[in-house]
Scaffold this motif. Sequence first.
Motif, PDB file in Angstrom:
ATOM      1  N   ASP A   5     -19.435 -39.821  74.010  1.00 52.35           N
ATOM      2  CA  ASP A   5     -20.556 -38.895  73.856  1.00 52.35           C
ATOM      3  C   ASP A   5     -21.801 -39.536  74.467  1.00 52.35           C
ATOM      4  O   ASP A   5     -22.267 -40.575  73.999  1.00 52.35           O
ATOM      5  N   ASP A  53     -12.092 -40.363  73.290  1.00 52.42           N
ATOM      6  CA  ASP A  53     -12.898 -39.974  72.123  1.00 52.42           C
ATOM      7  C   ASP A  53     -12.492 -40.698  70.847  1.00 52.42           C
ATOM      8  O   ASP A  53     -13.071 -40.478  69.789  1.00 52.42           O
ATOM      9  N   ASP A 100     -19.199 -27.858  76.782  1.00 52.77           N
ATOM     10  CA  ASP A 100     -19.720 -28.550  75.595  1.00 52.77           C
ATOM     11  C   ASP A 100     -20.909 -27.769  75.054  1.00 52.77           C
ATOM     12  O   ASP A 100     -21.588 -27.066  75.809  1.00 52.77           O
ATOM     13  N   ASN A 101     -21.161 -27.909  73.751  1.00 53.07           N
ATOM     14  CA  ASN A 101     -22.318 -27.208  73.177  1.00 53.07           C
ATOM     15  C   ASN A 101     -23.571 -28.071  73.161  1.00 53.07           C
ATOM     16  O   ASN A 101     -24.622 -27.644  72.682  1.00 53.07           O
ATOM     17  N   ARG A 159     -20.102 -34.536  76.400  1.00 53.33           N
ATOM     18  CA  ARG A 159     -18.810 -35.169  76.135  1.00 53.33           C
ATOM     19  C   ARG A 159     -17.786 -34.797  77.198  1.00 53.33           C
ATOM     20  O   ARG A 159     -16.770 -34.175  76.920  1.00 53.33           O
ATOM     21  N   LEU A 160     -18.077 -35.203  78.420  1.00 49.88           N
ATOM     22  CA  LEU A 160     -17.177 -34.913  79.525  1.00 49.88           C
ATOM     23  C   LEU A 160     -17.475 -35.880  80.660  1.00 49.88           C
ATOM     24  O   LEU A 160     -18.619 -36.315  80.828  1.00 49.88           O
ATOM     25  N   PRO A 199     -22.735 -32.109  80.672  1.00 49.61           N
ATOM     26  CA  PRO A 199     -22.143 -31.939  79.335  1.00 49.61           C
ATOM     27  C   PRO A 199     -22.114 -33.286  78.626  1.00 49.61           C
ATOM     28  O   PRO A 199     -21.825 -34.320  79.257  1.00 49.61           O
TER      29      PRO A 199
END
Length: 345
Positions: free
Chosen positions: A128, A101, A196-197, A169-170, A167
């Motif tokens: 992302d 990240d 993640d949201n 960011r995974l 997700p």
Amino acid sequence: MKLTILFGGASFEHEISIVSAITLKEKLSGFDLTFIFCDQDHRFYLIEASKMKAVTFSKGEHKKMPQLNITNGSFTQKTMFSSIEHTGPVLNLIHGADGEDGTIASLLDFFSIKYIGPRTDASVFSYDKRYTKWLCEAKKIKSVHYEVISSNEHKNINIPYPIIIKPARLGSSIGVSIVKDESELDYALDVAFEFDNSVIVEPFIEGVKEYNLAGFIAKGEIHFSIVEEPQKNEFLDFEKKYMDFSRSEQVLKADIDSALEAKLKNSFEKVYKNLFEGALIRCDFFVVDGEVLLNEINPIPGSMGNYLFEDFKSSIELLANSLPTNKRAKVNYEYIHSISKAKGK
């Protein structure tokens, strides 16, 4: 060759990073290797090469080993009467958060430590998945159609079923689900939102051809791995990917014609150039009706994608000897001195 392997980190992929580091110990035998472990509390430990085993970390034995600080140009080990500096290029092998990240990249840049891995800006666009899509749009790289769903808003999905939920960011297929009809959607979203949201929704393409290609730039020239056609079932789940992170045997080259190979390399080059210099990355592509689509960018591939290279050790050495350097502004306080002089102070 002297090389420091930095692994661990505070992420869902922490254990995968450990597996990668253990694999590289074998693949880079003959190198002068130093192993530095970053725990979930962001403490750095110097790990003896002989203790590079999974149980060292699962049993907490690493806490008995020397703790390190990071200083300008090196990781430093304090002893009773002096300190030992661990210098040389670092291979950033922290998967997921911290490593991919941009956090570690920024830290290493701040302390002027040379490293193999994505720089901060490259990390942002590859970690992302939403930003990866935007990068594709900006660089005119074709990718899979997508929608973004947030946990903070409810909206209908317009992509026809079956779909795949990821997700944003995974990696490592964690939190990924294939949804075949609307009755399965809520559960899949709940699983993804655990991590993640924001999630990416894409069409699940039956029987799609997939190809993996890794590479890096060194001495101004791009060096490609072989093209792999991964063998998998419906999709590569976490357990299968986890095992793949320990792969060390070279895979077979995909049986494709030169025209398709050229298309894959052209797309890879578009992704890499002017963004990923200093890193060895892997791009995963789909081919649909002869059209190459970028699926995702792996800025720190599992075990550095060693199994894709005919001579992995030489590739790492070549890259380590061709790392970009940051230009630092020279501060000489001329402006302040001129003001002080003008005011007579």
